[in-house]
Design an enzyme around this catalytic site. Structure first.
Site, PDB file in Angstrom:
ATOM      1  N   SER A 179       0.643  -1.200   0.088  1.00  0.00           N
ATOM      2  CA  SER A 179      -0.067   0.039   0.351  1.00  0.00           C
ATOM      3  C   SER A 179       0.737   1.229   0.043  1.00  0.00           C
ATOM      4  O   SER A 179       1.732   1.229   0.691  1.00  0.00           O
ATOM      5  CB  SER A 179      -0.922   0.102   1.127  1.00  0.00           C
ATOM      6  OG  SER A 179      -1.399   1.257   1.560  1.00  0.00           O
ATOM      7  N   THR A 182       0.750   3.916   3.713  1.00  0.00           N
ATOM      8  CA  THR A 182       1.485   3.948   5.174  1.00  0.00           C
ATOM      9  C   THR A 182       2.855   4.354   4.975  1.00  0.00           C
ATOM     10  O   THR A 182       3.643   3.423   4.073  1.00  0.00           O
ATOM     11  CB  THR A 182       1.251   2.379   5.493  1.00  0.00           C
ATOM     12  OG1 THR A 182      -0.054   2.258   5.750  1.00  0.00           O
ATOM     13  CG2 THR A 182       1.981   2.139   6.914  1.00  0.00           C
ATOM     14  N   LYS A 217       0.979  -9.499  -1.328  1.00  0.00           N
ATOM     15  CA  LYS A 217       0.448  -8.773  -2.306  1.00  0.00           C
ATOM     16  C   LYS A 217       1.342  -7.651  -2.827  1.00  0.00           C
ATOM     17  O   LYS A 217       2.082  -6.998  -1.928  1.00  0.00           O
ATOM     18  CB  LYS A 217      -0.893  -7.882  -1.654  1.00  0.00           C
ATOM     19  CG  LYS A 217      -1.386  -7.087  -2.795  1.00  0.00           C
ATOM     20  CD  LYS A 217      -2.818  -6.608  -2.229  1.00  0.00           C
ATOM     21  CE  LYS A 217      -3.607  -5.848  -3.355  1.00  0.00           C
ATOM     22  NZ  LYS A 217      -4.921  -5.567  -2.797  1.00  0.00           N
TER      23      LYS A 217
HETATM   24  C1  LIG Z   1     -10.456   2.962  -1.559  1.00  0.00           C
HETATM   25  C2  LIG Z   1      -9.342   1.805  -1.739  1.00  0.00           C
HETATM   26  C3  LIG Z   1      -9.040   1.205  -0.531  1.00  0.00           C
HETATM   27  C4  LIG Z   1      -7.996   0.038  -0.655  1.00  0.00           C
HETATM   28  N1  LIG Z   1      -7.727  -0.442   0.520  1.00  0.00           N
HETATM   29  C5  LIG Z   1      -6.673  -1.590   0.515  1.00  0.00           C
HETATM   30  C6  LIG Z   1      -6.466  -2.220   1.586  1.00  0.00           C
HETATM   31  O1  LIG Z   1      -6.797  -1.883   2.570  1.00  0.00           O
HETATM   32  N2  LIG Z   1      -5.417  -3.152   1.384  1.00  0.00           N
HETATM   33  C7  LIG Z   1      -5.062  -3.801   0.178  1.00  0.00           C
HETATM   34  O2  LIG Z   1      -4.421  -4.407   0.229  1.00  0.00           O
HETATM   35  N3  LIG Z   1      -5.551  -3.261  -1.033  1.00  0.00           N
HETATM   36  C8  LIG Z   1      -6.288  -2.062  -0.868  1.00  0.00           C
HETATM   37  N4  LIG Z   1      -7.033  -1.425  -2.255  1.00  0.00           N
HETATM   38  C9  LIG Z   1      -6.421  -2.026  -3.586  1.00  0.00           C
HETATM   39  C10 LIG Z   1      -7.591  -2.900  -4.003  1.00  0.00           C
HETATM   40  O3  LIG Z   1      -7.510  -4.130  -3.137  1.00  0.00           O
HETATM   41  C11 LIG Z   1      -6.875  -3.343  -5.345  1.00  0.00           C
HETATM   42  O4  LIG Z   1      -5.771  -4.178  -5.505  1.00  0.00           O
HETATM   43  C12 LIG Z   1      -6.613  -2.232  -6.282  1.00  0.00           C
HETATM   44  O5  LIG Z   1      -7.458  -1.137  -6.102  1.00  0.00           O
HETATM   45  C13 LIG Z   1      -6.598  -2.487  -7.837  1.00  0.00           C
HETATM   46  O6  LIG Z   1      -7.705  -3.159  -8.183  1.00  0.00           O
HETATM   47  P1  LIG Z   1      -8.944  -2.390  -9.000  1.00  0.00           P
HETATM   48  O7  LIG Z   1      -8.463  -1.523 -10.302  1.00  0.00           O
HETATM   49  O8  LIG Z   1      -9.931  -3.242  -9.198  1.00  0.00           O
HETATM   50  O9  LIG Z   1      -9.436  -1.280  -7.951  1.00  0.00           O
HETATM   51  C14 LIG Z   1      -7.804  -0.442  -2.014  1.00  0.00           C
HETATM   52  C15 LIG Z   1      -8.380   0.125  -3.046  1.00  0.00           C
HETATM   53  C16 LIG Z   1      -9.214   1.197  -2.858  1.00  0.00           C
HETATM   54  C17 LIG Z   1      -9.989   1.902  -4.333  1.00  0.00           C
END
Ligand SMILES: Cc1cc2nc3c(=O)[nH]c(=O)nc-3n(C[C@H](O)[C@H](O)[C@H](O)COP(=O)(O)O)c2cc1C
Length: 345
Positions: A179, A182, A217
């Site tokens: 992420s 952090t 991840k």
């Molecule tokens: C608002 C938001 C919060 C997220 N929080 C986390 C999280 O807490 N932990 C994590 O591993 N990924 C988090 N993600 C990442 C998503 O799980 C995902 O891997 C990423 O958005 C790519 O996928 P997408 O294009 O379908 O959104 C977050 C994404 C969004 C949009």
């Protein structure tokens, strides 16, 4: 129908809209007729979709990515939309508030989101208590992280705490070191740090009668050298799989004007702009490992065709997040129908 609802929701702050829609769904779900109608309407059951990965039986390969249901409050409601699995978290040992708001932004021209949530969550104890004892009818992943205040040298202890707390409540673990929200977290993607975290977790895991699959991840912004390190590490510490990928810190090639992007500021970009980058990473890992490491593909999936592209690149399972916001709850069924059609060709 969802287009209309989406137009209304898009008038609200993005985080408020998320909480509003999930709370409304939660209360609507208490009415048996609504619950049954949702389950029936969005049903994705088809024998051709069944898949066993990490020795776990998935009823379909389309899951919800981490960060949507951080506190494991809405698993039953989300299951009714047809998801094959839901990843909760990121969970940290202590509860934390995350960054100050606003911290979630929409980029409709790019079918994207930018977030800098900062692991806001109720903490591993409260989340484990919420999950404990619930009927297990969907695969649940536990995505775990470290608290903001924890020094990177002690990060391994935070992962251990979350692992121990959630062990009885989840089916697999995802160690999240990718992420961008952090400070310093992504430095843990460096090989020595990962070795320390995983050696410790695998050691505890090996002592269990039924050890849990441990996944990592990764970010879409890793260099080829860093990816090679992770591939090497994956066999050294016997990773069960990888989740590729998290959000990107890049802002390249966006349709949204530069001024708006600048005013939003820091955070992880998700959705359409991350799609290709994520697919390439899935493909690279799959090729370099001869398909020996199962990959959950995450990044820019909106349609059945997007999901097929990830499977063709080598994914075993897929996860959606931003696409779910833009396409609505019918999206999972649409993807599953497409997968069934393709499998019969
Ligand atoms: C608002 C938001 C919060 C997220 N929080 C986390 C999280 O807490 N932990 C994590 O591993 N990924 C988090 N993600 C990442 C998503 O799980 C995902 O891997 C990423 O958005 C790519 O996928 P997408 O294009 O379908 O959104 C977050 C994404 C969004 C949009």
């Amino acid at each position: 129908m969802y287009t209309l609802l989406r137009d209304i929701l898009f008038n609200f702050d993005a985080e408020d809209a998320h909480h509003l829609s999930m709370s409304a769904l939660h209360y609507a779900f208490k009415i048996d007729l609504i619950k049954k109608t949702l389950v029936k309407s969005f049903n994705c059951n088809d024998a051709t979709l069944l898949k066993t990965v990490f020795d776990l039986p998935f009823k379909n390969p389309v899951g919800l990515g981490a960060g949507f249901d951080k506190n494991a409050r809405y698993i039953n409601e989300l299951e009714s939309f047809g998801f094959g699995f839901v990843e909760i978290g990121t969970v940290t040992p202590k509860p934390q508030a995350g960054n100050s708001r606003p911290r979630l932004f929409r980029l409709p021209k790019d079918k994207a989101l930018v977030n800098r949530m900062g692991f806001n969550n109720d903490g591993s104890k409260a989340i484990a208590a919420r999950l404990r004892g619930r009927k297990r009818n969907i695969i649940i992943g536990g995505n775990i992280g470290k608290n903001k205040a924890t020094d990177n040298n002690d990060a391994w202890k935070d992962y251990e705490t979350c692992y121990n707390e959630l062990f009885d409540c989840v089916d697999y673990f995802v160690i999240n070191v990718s992420s961008p929200n952090t400070p310093g977290l992504r430095e843990l993607q460096e090989k020595n740090s990962l070795q320390r975290i995983f050696a410790n977790l695998q050691n505890i895991n090996a002592g269990k009668i039924n050890p849990k699959p441990l996944l990592l991840k990764i970010a879409p912004d890793l260099t080829v050298g860093q990816l090679d390190d992770i591939i090497e590490l994956a066999s050294e510490v016997q990773l069960s799989g990888l989740v590729a990928t998290n959000t990107t810190i890049s802002r390249e090639g966006l349709q949204t004007d530069a001024k708006t992007i600048e005013s939003i500021g820091a955070g992880g970009l998700s959705g359409e702009p991350v799609k290709e980058k994520s697919t390439k990473i899935v493909q690279y890992i799959h090729q370099q490992t001869n398909g020996t490491i199962p990959i959950i593909a995450s990044g820019g999936i909106f349609t059945g065709r997007d999901a097929i592209d990830k499977f063709k690149a080598g994914a075993s399972l897929v996860q959606v997040w931003t696409g779910f916001v833009y396409e609505g709850p019918g999206m999972i069924q649409n993807i599953c129908k497409h997968l069934v059609q393709q499998s019969s060709k």
